[in-house]
Design a protein around this motif. Structure first.
Motif, short mmCIF file in Angstrom:
data_model
loop_
_atom_site.label_atom_id
_atom_site.label_comp_id
_atom_site.label_asym_id
_atom_site.label_seq_id
_atom_site.Cartn_x
_atom_site.Cartn_y
_atom_site.Cartn_z
N ILE A 58 0.98 -1.18 0.03
CA ILE A 58 -0.10 0.08 -0.01
C ILE A 58 0.85 1.23 0.10
O ILE A 58 2.01 1.22 0.83
CB ILE A 58 -0.72 -0.10 1.10
CG1 ILE A 58 -1.70 -1.18 1.41
CG2 ILE A 58 -1.68 1.26 1.27
CD1 ILE A 58 -2.74 -1.45 0.20
N CYS A 59 0.55 2.30 -0.89
CA CYS A 59 1.45 3.46 -1.02
C CYS A 59 1.76 4.14 0.26
O CYS A 59 0.78 4.17 1.42
CB CYS A 59 0.85 4.31 -1.87
SG CYS A 59 1.92 5.87 -2.19
N GLY A 60 3.08 4.35 0.40
CA GLY A 60 3.40 5.03 2.06
C GLY A 60 3.33 6.32 1.81
O GLY A 60 3.75 7.31 2.84
N GLY A 72 -2.74 9.68 2.35
CA GLY A 72 -4.05 8.91 3.17
C GLY A 72 -5.15 8.24 2.21
O GLY A 72 -5.98 7.62 2.71
N VAL A 73 -4.79 8.41 0.84
CA VAL A 73 -5.50 7.62 -0.21
C VAL A 73 -5.52 6.35 -0.09
O VAL A 73 -6.46 5.38 0.03
CB VAL A 73 -5.37 8.13 -1.52
CG1 VAL A 73 -6.20 7.25 -2.55
CG2 VAL A 73 -5.73 9.46 -1.63
N GLY A 74 -4.32 5.55 0.13
CA GLY A 74 -4.11 4.31 0.28
C GLY A 74 -4.13 3.52 -0.91
O GLY A 74 -4.57 2.48 -1.09
N THR A 123 -4.95 3.70 -11.67
CA THR A 123 -4.13 4.91 -11.56
C THR A 123 -3.49 4.86 -10.36
O THR A 123 -3.21 4.35 -9.49
CB THR A 123 -5.46 6.05 -11.39
OG1 THR A 123 -5.83 5.89 -10.04
CG2 THR A 123 -6.35 5.95 -12.31
N LEU A 124 -2.26 5.96 -10.54
CA LEU A 124 -1.70 6.17 -9.41
C LEU A 124 -1.31 7.94 -9.64
O LEU A 124 -1.73 8.38 -10.49
CB LEU A 124 -0.12 5.52 -9.26
CG LEU A 124 -0.16 3.94 -8.98
CD1 LEU A 124 1.37 3.39 -9.09
CD2 LEU A 124 -0.73 3.89 -7.75
N CYS A 125 -0.42 8.34 -8.67
CA CYS A 125 -0.05 9.63 -8.77
C CYS A 125 1.50 9.64 -9.10
O CYS A 125 2.24 8.71 -8.81
CB CYS A 125 -0.59 10.56 -7.83
SG CYS A 125 0.62 10.47 -6.44
N VAL A 126 2.20 10.95 -9.40
CA VAL A 126 3.56 10.69 -9.73
C VAL A 126 4.50 10.22 -8.30
O VAL A 126 5.21 9.57 -8.39
CB VAL A 126 4.04 12.00 -9.88
CG1 VAL A 126 3.92 13.37 -8.98
CG2 VAL A 126 5.57 12.11 -10.53
N ARG A 127 3.93 10.76 -7.10
CA ARG A 127 4.52 10.16 -6.14
C ARG A 127 4.53 8.57 -5.86
O ARG A 127 5.60 8.12 -5.68
CB ARG A 127 4.00 10.53 -4.80
CG ARG A 127 4.05 12.21 -4.80
CD ARG A 127 3.57 12.49 -3.20
NE ARG A 127 2.16 12.36 -2.95
CZ ARG A 127 1.14 13.25 -3.07
NH1 ARG A 127 1.24 14.57 -3.15
NH2 ARG A 127 0.16 12.93 -2.60
N GLY A 128 3.44 8.03 -5.89
CA GLY A 128 3.31 6.58 -5.92
C GLY A 128 4.04 5.94 -6.94
O GLY A 128 4.65 4.67 -6.76
N SER A 170 -2.43 17.42 -3.47
CA SER A 170 -2.16 16.88 -2.29
C SER A 170 -2.44 15.33 -2.12
O SER A 170 -1.83 14.47 -1.59
CB SER A 170 -2.79 17.48 -1.11
OG SER A 170 -4.40 17.32 -1.56
N ALA A 171 -3.67 14.86 -2.96
CA ALA A 171 -4.16 13.68 -2.92
C ALA A 171 -4.67 13.33 -4.29
O ALA A 171 -5.91 13.02 -4.51
CB ALA A 171 -5.08 13.41 -1.89
N PRO A 172 -3.76 13.30 -5.23
CA PRO A 172 -4.23 13.15 -6.77
C PRO A 172 -5.36 12.03 -7.15
O PRO A 172 -6.03 12.30 -7.94
CB PRO A 172 -3.05 13.00 -7.56
CG PRO A 172 -1.81 13.49 -6.43
CD PRO A 172 -2.38 13.29 -5.20
N VAL A 173 -5.28 10.84 -6.42
CA VAL A 173 -6.01 10.02 -7.01
C VAL A 173 -7.65 10.56 -6.53
O VAL A 173 -8.79 10.04 -7.13
CB VAL A 173 -5.87 8.61 -6.40
CG1 VAL A 173 -7.20 7.50 -6.37
CG2 VAL A 173 -4.68 8.00 -7.13
N VAL A 174 -7.88 10.95 -5.42
CA VAL A 174 -9.01 11.69 -5.13
C VAL A 174 -9.29 12.79 -6.10
O VAL A 174 -10.70 12.87 -6.44
CB VAL A 174 -9.02 12.28 -3.58
CG1 VAL A 174 -10.33 13.08 -3.23
CG2 VAL A 174 -8.57 11.41 -2.62
S1 SF4 Z 1 -2.65 9.51 -4.37
FE1 SF4 Z 1 -0.53 9.24 -4.82
S2 SF4 Z 1 0.71 9.48 -2.90
FE2 SF4 Z 1 -1.48 9.15 -2.60
S3 SF4 Z 1 -1.67 7.09 -2.04
FE3 SF4 Z 1 -2.26 7.34 -4.11
S4 SF4 Z 1 -0.15 7.04 -5.21
FE4 SF4 Z 1 0.26 7.24 -3.21
#
Ligand code: SF4
Ligand code: SF4
Ligand code: SF4
Ligand code: FES
Length: 883
Positions: free
Chosen positions: A224-226, A229-231, A259-264, A392-396
């Motif tokens: 789970i992404c570290g 808080g989307v997880g 999907t993910l975001c650039v951080r994940g 801040s929480a791209p997947v949201v």
């Molecule tokens: S939105 Fe990005 S940072 Fe947040 S849990 Fe998902 S991949 Fe990780």
């Protein structure tokens, strides 16, 4: 819908009308090869590889786009189909470049896999290579469009899932390729480097870029992404003991889907950074010297017990982490309360406004939060306030953008024209710190229009009459003047929200602002007024900044609550826990993060144990924090990185990152996700649960140290809302127990009170510090940026964190793009380059956090966020000096 009966490969099947042949076949375990199909994308029918044959008519169809029909007789694997499939693949291979042989996708390339299955080797057709320039001008993605098979998955992922629109088809026919506007490199486009298209691409046309050669993944592990808080659920590609690639996992029903975001996707290379702590250290004669685990823990236990004996338990404090697992947070607070006898325990969630959530939670007993994100796409209306999830929480933000695309009215309230503002039905740009007025003003307008929910109010609330009377005496002209929003615009919003249950999405802009608590109370009133609580597709969604912010709170790693959010001031709760733990529970509320620093500064706190936090980088006024911490007799830092805080520690204990240990996180929806280790911790580092267990044993209680499973069993037994947590199953949900939460249809639950309507104070202009600085975030960093700054991918992107200034202010101060300014507040200063930004009104500047060791913290005053007169941590008054 009519039931359809058909036969596939001789098997009689009944399914629903409108289903595609491919979906039905897959449901019944019949495999059909595909290249352009993905379950999360609209069917496209581009590659034709999924051909099937209708036996009676001989018609060939692309099964991903062909719907089932009554009495069809489908063959998925006839010699005729195989011949056609082979020809399609032969043509694709003829167009493929020779670099195919050394492609980083290697054996994971779906085209190569299908070619092998069909027995297509070296192409026997005339090579028609369609050479394209290799693009690798950014540190995240390599585009080698010579290998593109025009499946369109990247474009559809970009449009349908992450709703960015960075790429589309360019040119026609054989020359057609996915491209950005004007075919610019990705870094000069609107691409957010979420990498979703990369994970989707079936060939090596899109690949993750690695700055150093690290090989190709030998195996894959799920975690789970570290970060936030989307997880998000991750599939981590591993070579040796290094995570070298990250993609969305293929698990069903994850929060992030494909999907993910650039951080994940790209920032997890921090795991392999040189700054990782790999052995315990003890400070001797001013220097940190390597030590064995036994020595280091002996010193920690000995010193903590000595200080407790000499100065009492209140002289000790434990600052835990909203990044550590549920099990670790549970153990952490148990050690504080049971072995050390103090409630001085908190976690980094405080920085994200956790203490406010506690206050709101008490009023609703949890009834206003923990909703699945997918409900947002079915909301009647969404009000995004003080939050910029696309950073801040791209997947949201993907959920919100998809909702807006489907026609859900989206109101965005943010002083700055954010990315989300571009998707808004109405964008409101209130003066900072005036959300309280805005919310009350809108509520007043809804009352005037009688556009509230009387049945909900009658059944579930009390105090409405007083609330309505207070609203009716509000001066709406003042509301408009103070917020800077014209009356007509306020009317327009009220009209749009009229009669709707609203999903409020709330972030730091509210939780860290000056009138944070009052604004939250006002928002809660507003949601009661509109009957938005207790409904599946409405309510209040808090954006948790850290991956386990919710879990740390629920596990009791806070100074005012026991596990399960049991209030510490409740005698019953303390008695229950005393019985469960066979120990005395100290009664008084402990110190929160700010209290710890204040008491350390005064010399009342003697020892601080910090697990997974970096206060010298994440707290306001770092100089003051440094002074306070230097006054402590003993500081322990348990972390994965050599941080600013490690530099002043007496003992350093190297911890393991999330994917190096077993555990579970609770995301901001209330989803509890368990995971197993993907790789081993580096060097002598250990999982935090193990360190805590060993420490407890050194302190005289060996019962703690057994396994995380034992801790999990204890949590399940004593924290009923976590009763379903099961490491084996992987995912569980928080079980909300309260009457208020459930909003019984018969209205038997406890009533929720409307709180009094309060207003902001009128402020005189601050001539000495005339600009309001808003601290924001960019998607490339999280929080204070300790981890993201250690990512090579992020570092190599070369972001400077420019300050945004309005063009009017730029003209007045003779400032131009790229100029350097000093920003000075009453508490400190920083120096950065500027960028003129038209989406900002004059008098405001916007400062992204996490850059330059998170220097925005220099400007902010360290005050308790919940205090009525707190100026908050979100904005401050500053002056600008050209550098
Ligand atoms: S939105 Fe990005 S940072 Fe947040 S849990 Fe998902 S991949 Fe990780
Ligand atoms: S770049 Fe990849 S995903 Fe995009 S169209 Fe080409 S092959 Fe398909
Ligand atoms: S990385 Fe994300 S934003 Fe960029 S093109 Fe691919 S899907 Fe679109
Ligand atoms: S998978 Fe059906 S046409 Fe590509």
């Amino acid at each position: 819908m009519e039931d359809i009966t058909l036969t596939i490969n001789g098997k009689k099947i009944t399914c629903q009308e409108g289903t595609s042949i491919l979906n039905v076949a897959e449901e019944y375990g019949i495999k059909i090869p595909t290249l352009c199909h993905h379950h999360d994308l609209e069917p496209f029918g581009a590659c034709r590889l999924c051909l099937v044959e209708e036996e009676k008519t001989g018609r060939l169809m692309a099964s991903c786009v062909a719907p089932v029909a009554q009495d069809m007789t489908i063959l998925t694997d006839s010699p005729r189909i195989t011949k056609h499939r082979r020809n399609i693949v032969r043509l694709m291979m003829a167009e493929h470049p020779e670099s195919c042989l050394v492609c980083s996708k290697g054996n994971r390339c779906q085209l190569r896999q299908i070619a092998a299955q069909l027995g297509v080797g070296e192409t026997d057709l005339y090579p028609m290579s369609n050479y394209k320039r290799l693009e690798q001008t950014n540190p995240f993605i390599i585009r080698d469009l010579s290998k593109c098979i025009l499946c369109g998955k990247c474009i559809r992922a970009d449009h349908e899932l992450v709703v960015v629109g960075a790429i589309d088809y360019n040119l026609r026919g054989f020359r057609s390729r996915p491209a950005t506007v004007h075919d610019l490199p990705l870094k000069d486009s609107s691409c957010t480097f979420c990498g979703t298209c990369v994970s989707m691409c079936p060939t090596g046309a899109l690949a993750s870029k690695n700055t150093q050669y690290v090989g190709t993944p030998e195996r894959e592990g799920l975690s789970i992404c570290g970060f936030c808080g989307v997880g998000c659920s991750l599939a981590m590609g591993v070579a040796g003991e290094q995570v070298i690639e990250v993609n969305p996992s293929h698990r069903q029903d994850t929060v992030n889907g494909a999907t993910l975001c650039v951080r994940g996707h790209f920032a997890h290379d921090f795991l392999n950074a040189g700054e990782r702590l790999i052995r315990p250290m003890i400070r001797k004669d001013g220097d940190l010297i390597s030590a064995s685990w036994d020595e280091a823990l002996e010193v920690v236990a000995g010193r903590f017990l000595d200080i407790k004996r000499m100065s009492g338990p209140q002289s000790l404090a434990l600052l835990g982490s909203s990044k550590c697992t549920n099990e670790e947070n549970y153990l952490f607070q148990k050690i504080a309360r049971v072995l050390l006898g103090t409630n001085n325990v908190d976690n980094g969630g405080y920085i994200s406004g956790q203490s406010l959530l506690t206050r709101i939670d008490e009023r609703t007993d949890g009834g206003c939060r923990v909703h699945p994100f997918d409900k947002l796409e079915k909301a009647e209306a969404i009000f995004l306030i003080g939050a910029e999830p696309s950073q801040s929480a791209p997947v949201v933000s993907y959920y919100l953008k998809r909702a807006a695309k489907k026609g859900v009215p989206l109101i965005v309230s943010d002083p700055r024209q954010t990315e989300m503002a571009r998707f808004a039905s109405i964008w409101l740009s209130p003066v900072p710190q005036t959300d309280l007025e805005l919310i009350n003003g809108l509520a007043a307008l809804l009352c005037v229009k009688k556009a509230y929910d009387p049945s909900f109010i009658d059944r579930f609330t009390e105090g409405f009459g007083l609330y309505r009377d207070s609203l009716s005496s509000l001066d709406l002209e003042r509301t408009s003047r103070v917020t800077g929003i014209e009356m007509g615009m306020l009317e327009e919003v009220a009209e749009l929200l009229k009669g709707k249950k609203i999903a409020f999405v709330v972030g730091h802009g509210i939780l860290q602002q000056r009138y944070a608590l009052q604004s939250m109370e006002a928002l809660l009133n507003f949601s009661l007024l509109t009957g938005s609580l207790g409904s599946e597709e409405a309510g209040i969604y808090f954006l948790a900044r850290e991956n386990n912010q919710m879990g740390a709170w629920y596990m009791g790693a806070v100074p005012d609550a026991l596990p399960g959010r049991q209030p510490l001031h409740s005698d019953t709760a303390r008695k229950d826990w005393a019985q469960a733990w066979q120990a005395k529970i100290p009664p008084g509320q402990g110190l929160n993060i700010v209290g710890m620093i204040e008491e350390a500064y005064k010399g009342n706190l003697k020892a601080l144990y910090i697990m997974g936090e970096n206060p010298l980088r994440s707290f306001p006024q770092p100089e003051l924090v440094h002074k306070a911490m230097k006054r402590l007799d003993f500081v322990v830092v348990q972390d994965i990185f050599s941080t600013e805080t490690v530099e002043i520690a007496d003992v350093v204990l190297p911890g393991a990152a999330f994917c190096e240990k077993i555990g579970s996180f609770t995301n901001m929806e209330g989803r509890i996700q368990s995971f197993a280790p993907v790789v081993s911790p580096p060097g002598d580092a250990k999982p935090d649960w193990e360190i805590l267990g060993l420490l407890a044993a050194k302190m005289g209680d060996p019962r703690y140290y057994e396994s995380p499973e034992r801790v999990r069993r204890e949590i399940c037994e004593f924290v009923p809302i976590y009763g379903d947590m099961d490491g084996g199953k992987g995912v569980a949900w928080i079980k909300e127990m309260s009457q208020k939460t459930l909003f019984h249809a018969d209205g038997r639950g406890d009533l929720i009170s409307f709180s009094p309507v309060v207003s902001t104070k009128d402020e005189a202009p601050d001539d000495a510090f005339p600009f309001t600085a808003i601290i924001g975030s960019v998607r490339y960093h999280l929080g204070s940026g300790t981890r993201t700054s250690a990512s090579h991918h992020i570092q190599d992107f070369g972001l400077k964190g420019e300050i945004e200034i309005s063009p009017d202010d730029g003209a007045n101060l003779d400032l131009h793009d790229g100029d350097t300014v000093r920003v000075v507040s009453r508490h400190g200063s920083l120096v950065r380059e500027i960028r003129l930004e038209s989406g900002l009104r004059a008098g405001l500047i916007w400062l992204p956090a996490a850059f330059n060791n998170n220097d925005t913290r220099n400007l902010i005053e360290l005050t308790e966020l919940c205090k009525a007169d707190s100026p908050g941590w979100k904005t401050c008054q500053v002056k600008l000096e050209k550098f």
